[in-house]
Design an enzyme around this catalytic site. Structure first.
Site, mmCIF file in Angstrom:
data_model
loop_
_atom_site.group_PDB
_atom_site.id
_atom_site.type_symbol
_atom_site.label_atom_id
_atom_site.label_comp_id
_atom_site.label_asym_id
_atom_site.label_seq_id
_atom_site.Cartn_x
_atom_site.Cartn_y
_atom_site.Cartn_z
ATOM 1 N N LYS A 1 4.207 1.607 15.997
ATOM 2 C CA LYS A 1 3.092 2.437 16.480
ATOM 3 C C LYS A 1 3.325 2.920 17.909
ATOM 4 C CE LYS A 1 0.533 1.269 12.753
ATOM 5 N NZ LYS A 1 0.854 -0.008 12.268
ATOM 6 N N ASP B 1 1.824 6.504 2.202
ATOM 7 C CA ASP B 1 1.050 5.322 2.573
ATOM 8 C C ASP B 1 -0.386 5.588 2.155
ATOM 9 O OD1 ASP B 1 -0.843 3.782 4.102
ATOM 10 O OD2 ASP B 1 0.788 3.176 5.417
ATOM 11 N N ASP C 1 0.826 -1.221 0.000
ATOM 12 C CA ASP C 1 0.000 0.000 0.000
ATOM 13 C C ASP C 1 0.856 1.265 0.000
ATOM 14 O OD1 ASP C 1 1.039 -0.330 2.513
ATOM 15 O OD2 ASP C 1 -0.838 0.064 3.584
HETATM 16 N N1 GDD Z 1 -0.514 -11.360 3.121
HETATM 17 C C1 GDD Z 1 -0.711 -10.586 4.183
HETATM 18 N N2 GDD Z 1 -1.218 -11.134 5.322
HETATM 19 N N3 GDD Z 1 -0.392 -9.273 4.095
HETATM 20 C C2 GDD Z 1 -0.605 -8.498 5.190
HETATM 21 C C3 GDD Z 1 -1.121 -9.018 6.396
HETATM 22 C C4 GDD Z 1 -1.467 -10.411 6.455
HETATM 23 O O1 GDD Z 1 -1.948 -10.940 7.456
HETATM 24 N N4 GDD Z 1 -1.221 -7.981 7.283
HETATM 25 C C5 GDD Z 1 -0.778 -6.881 6.648
HETATM 26 N N5 GDD Z 1 -0.417 -7.188 5.374
HETATM 27 C C6 GDD Z 1 0.105 -6.274 4.356
HETATM 28 C C7 GDD Z 1 -0.849 -5.103 4.057
HETATM 29 O O2 GDD Z 1 -1.679 -5.397 2.942
HETATM 30 C C8 GDD Z 1 0.123 -3.985 3.722
HETATM 31 O O3 GDD Z 1 0.482 -4.011 2.357
HETATM 32 C C9 GDD Z 1 1.354 -4.304 4.552
HETATM 33 O O4 GDD Z 1 1.269 -5.704 4.873
HETATM 34 C C10 GDD Z 1 1.451 -3.486 5.843
HETATM 35 O O5 GDD Z 1 0.254 -3.669 6.580
HETATM 36 P P1 GDD Z 1 -0.645 -2.415 7.044
HETATM 37 O O6 GDD Z 1 -1.823 -2.978 7.741
HETATM 38 O O7 GDD Z 1 -0.853 -1.462 5.929
HETATM 39 O O8 GDD Z 1 0.315 -1.787 8.146
HETATM 40 P P2 GDD Z 1 0.498 -0.260 8.570
HETATM 41 O O9 GDD Z 1 0.357 0.657 7.422
HETATM 42 O O10 GDD Z 1 -0.337 -0.012 9.753
HETATM 43 O O11 GDD Z 1 2.046 -0.243 9.051
HETATM 44 C C11 GDD Z 1 3.054 -0.800 8.225
HETATM 45 O O12 GDD Z 1 3.437 0.116 7.219
HETATM 46 C C12 GDD Z 1 4.030 1.346 7.711
HETATM 47 C C13 GDD Z 1 4.394 2.189 6.507
HETATM 48 O O13 GDD Z 1 3.256 2.539 5.815
HETATM 49 C C14 GDD Z 1 4.255 -1.160 9.108
HETATM 50 O O14 GDD Z 1 5.141 -1.903 8.320
HETATM 51 C C15 GDD Z 1 4.915 0.086 9.694
HETATM 52 O O15 GDD Z 1 6.080 -0.264 10.404
HETATM 53 C C16 GDD Z 1 5.270 1.049 8.558
HETATM 54 O O16 GDD Z 1 5.822 2.257 9.109
HETATM 55 MG MG MG Z 2 -0.301 0.535 5.474
#
Ligand code: GDD
Ligand code: MG
Length: 360
Positions: A162, A223, A111
């Protein structure tokens, strides 16, 4: 370096409430499913094999992208029965990788829109001899992200996902969601259960003395977790601020897809995208916005930083400012919708029903 894992599952996969049936990676940004940009950028950096790790709605990816050969890629799809978290998803596709134990594998959050120099991240990784390397970026408010302080050599000293308290906010450097892992590190993640790479794998590796290297790169980074961010990202792709080989046509002030009908005196600016079969009426002004396929913007409407869902209708003279109109919704004439308002898919707002300004 030829292969990568793309994480496109988990809870946050749907762009709520706009596209009830479309997982976020497939929502069009600059006219093509968002995932196309990530795939094309990876390909341009020399990646040839990509495993898509997803946890649901996988059936929409494969019919669109197939085996990836149209993109010059070899694409594979792996679907988790239950979401395994970021680390579990990575571990779950290990058997599909072709790299040897010491070879680097790229991993991308699905994303993120970024101008990251992917080769530079790989070079940093090989040059530093790290076990894992992370793309880091700086943000004003890091609370929604993973905080990654580094020492003077760029070596990661902690990973705080977080952060909750002011004391935890020790840096403005955050995990930007692109990594290089040595293959052996992927194999060391426990299999068959949910694992968070951010909350378990990274802190565990650091505690065990592993070498995690950060590369701060302040290129374009966004993001796309909210519809507003999605609109911004799409406009930045069209404007050329966010580089992607997958933008159809040349970058500029607007992108009008084939089959759209835009009145001669309508004004489209700021990276606005008008989708196939969409209509923009006389005198309408649309700035920095996304008008998805088949939507109608009636004459005299003014739309700014907003998302108009597929088949939705925005009435004459209506003002949208930072608004999201769900697929198939109808906003009647002479309304004024502002500041993050979201109109649910297929909802109806009568003419003149919502205003923000004083009655004059
Ligand atoms: N296959 C799979 N299975 N993908 C997953 C799963 C899962 O269970 N959970 C999350 N993802 C994928 C999401 O689709 C996304 O592309 C990515 O892993 C990160 O998950 P998000 O749910 O978007 O996390 P976030 O945005 O709260 O935080 C993450 O991204 C930040 C940057 O945008 C973390 O990696 C943070 O450390 C980072 O700063
Ligand atoms: Mg994200």
């Amino acid at each position: 370096m030829t292969e990568a894992i793309l994480l496109v599952g988990g809870k946050g996969t749907r762009l709520r409430p706009l596209t009830v049936h479309t997982p976020k990676p497939m929502v069009p940004a600059a006219g093509v499913p968002f995932l196309s940009h990530q795939l094309a950028r990876a390909r341009a950096a020399g990646v040839e094999h990509i495993v898509l790790a997803t946890s649901y709605l996988a059936e929409v990816f494969e019919p669109y992208f197939g085996d990836g050969s149209d993109l010059g890629l070899h694409l594979e799809y792996v679907t988790e029965q239950e979401p395994l978290g970021t680390g579990g998803a990575i571990r779950n596709v290990a058997s599909r990788l072709r790299s040897g134990p010491d070879e680097p594998v790229l991993i991308f959050n699905g994303d993120i829109l970024t101008g990251l120099d992917i080769r530079a991240l790989v070079d940093t990784h090989t040059g530093s001899g790290a076990d894992v390397s992370l793309h880091l970026t700086r943000v004003d408010d890091p609370r929604a992200y993973g905080l990654v302080p580094t020492d003077a050599d760029g070596r990661v000293t902690a990973f705080l996902e977080k952060p909750q308290t002011p004391e935890e906010i020790v840096t403005d450097q955050i995990n930007a969601g692109a990594y290089v892992f040595n293959r052996s590190v992927i194999d060391s993640i426990p299999a068959g259960r949910p694992v968070s790479v951010e909350r378990e794998t990274f802190p565990g590796l650091l505690a065990a003395g592993a070498h995690l290297q950060g590369m701060v790169d302040s290129t374009y980074w966004l993001d796309l977790g909210t519809p507003q961010a999605f609109v911004r990202g799409s406009a930045d792709l069209v404007l050329g601020r966010a580089p992607s080989p997958a933008v159809p046509g040349r970058c500029g002030d607007r992108l009008v897809l084939p089959g759209a009908d835009v009145a001669a005196d309508a004004k489209l600016t700021g990276g606005t995208v008008v989708g196939a079969g969409a209509t923009v009426g006389a005198g309408a002004r649309v700035d920095g916005s996304t008008v998805l396929d088949g939507a109608v913007v009636e004459p005299g409407a003014r739309v700014h930083d907003s998302l108009i869902g597929a088949g939705a209708r925005v009435g004459a003279r209506t003002v949208l400012e930072g608004a999201v109109v769900g697929d198939g919704a109808e906003v009647g004439a002479d309304n004024e919708l502002r500041d993050g308002v979201r109109v649910w898919c297929a909802a109806r707002i009568p003419a003149g029903a919502v205003r923000f300004s004083s009655d004059q």
